[in-house]
Design a protein around this motif. Sequence first.
Motif: not given
Length: 405
Positions: A200-202, A228-231, A290-291, A305-306
């Motif tokens: 999943a992205t978050a 905080a961001h991934c994806g 992603s996680l 995360p960025e």
Amino acid sequence: MITRSCYHSLRIPAQHHLRRNTAKYYHDYTRFATPGGIVRVPLNSPKILGVVSSRGNRSHQEDHYAFATLSLPPESLAASIKKHHGVDWDASAVGEPLSREVTFVGIYDGHGGSAVSQYLRQELHGMFESVDKEHIPELYQWARELGGYFKRFRGGVLAPWIDPGVKDTPILDTEARATQAFWEADRHLSMDHVAQQCGATASVAILQSLDAPATAFFASDKLSVTIAHCGDTRVVLCAVDGGKAYPMTTTHHAEAHVEAARLRRMMGSSLVTDSFGESRWMGALANTRSLGDLQFKPFGVTPEPEVKSKLLKGSEWAYMIFFSDGISSILSDDEVVDLARDAPDPKAAATNILSFAEELGSDDNATVIVVPLAGWGKITGPDKTKGLRDYRRSQAVGSERQKRM
């Protein structure tokens, strides 16, 4: 694309399911001070947070979301505010318990199944509260054992805490806390085979009012926002001045400049273009952060995360919008913020965005969250994309008529 699905729930072993510190203080309402005392307002009110979600024409819903009010150490919050905004925040001017309160909003877009996004919905906000810097050395060793890309991993934001022999390490600020929470989530996910093949992205926001006496995020004159961001989920601010869109996230695809540089430096090139012309890392993943997706971690897919922080003067910002790629694949940021501008409340604003995306043919899972800020309802200037939206709607209607003929 990953072909194997994982729609059942993750089964994390019981002894690992909760962090060592299992106390939880989060709740589902926001509190603020008034002359008559402290007032509680439920976060699930459509006037406080507007949330809509659609499965589209997919057989399963892989989008999930969460919101909560967290209780974080005031000294950690003060360190973050000083680091990111250069402001000396005095928690004693706010007092307990309001000096500890922040609002958490998260959006999670699953792929290959819903198990990881469901896990994040249930657990990630609790991890933000419960992470402990004493656990970072063990977490770092786990990351290194992933191998491949992570053999060269040096800890990133968590580097000051990875050596267990170092005493008196800094307090965790919000950036480090978010980074550790994402990593901890990934480590827990690794204990279930399901998360090997889905992920999943978050995108998560932490909103903290710096007003004294304390105000809620939707009325705050001075508001600290950390993302905080991934994806490829997105978070966009809308300014009162002209309704301008201000993106708070970038898309973590392999062809993006930051990601391309990171991956080529560490891994060389494994970018494959599929039959639809879309670039995929290792020929399988659109997202390079992603996680879950544990099978791809040695090849550079990271849960790190960025993190971005911004200090807002609340009256200059109308709202913040979270949305998944079921929306962003159809609508631009400008269209998204314009669709929300004349809505009577956040829920109606979110509905406007989702409905228009579906009019234009979005058939993916889609989620929209609208977070009102102090400038709600005060946007100046014209609706910049109305003409474009009218044209796109007419084209979509014409296309649908032709299909029926």
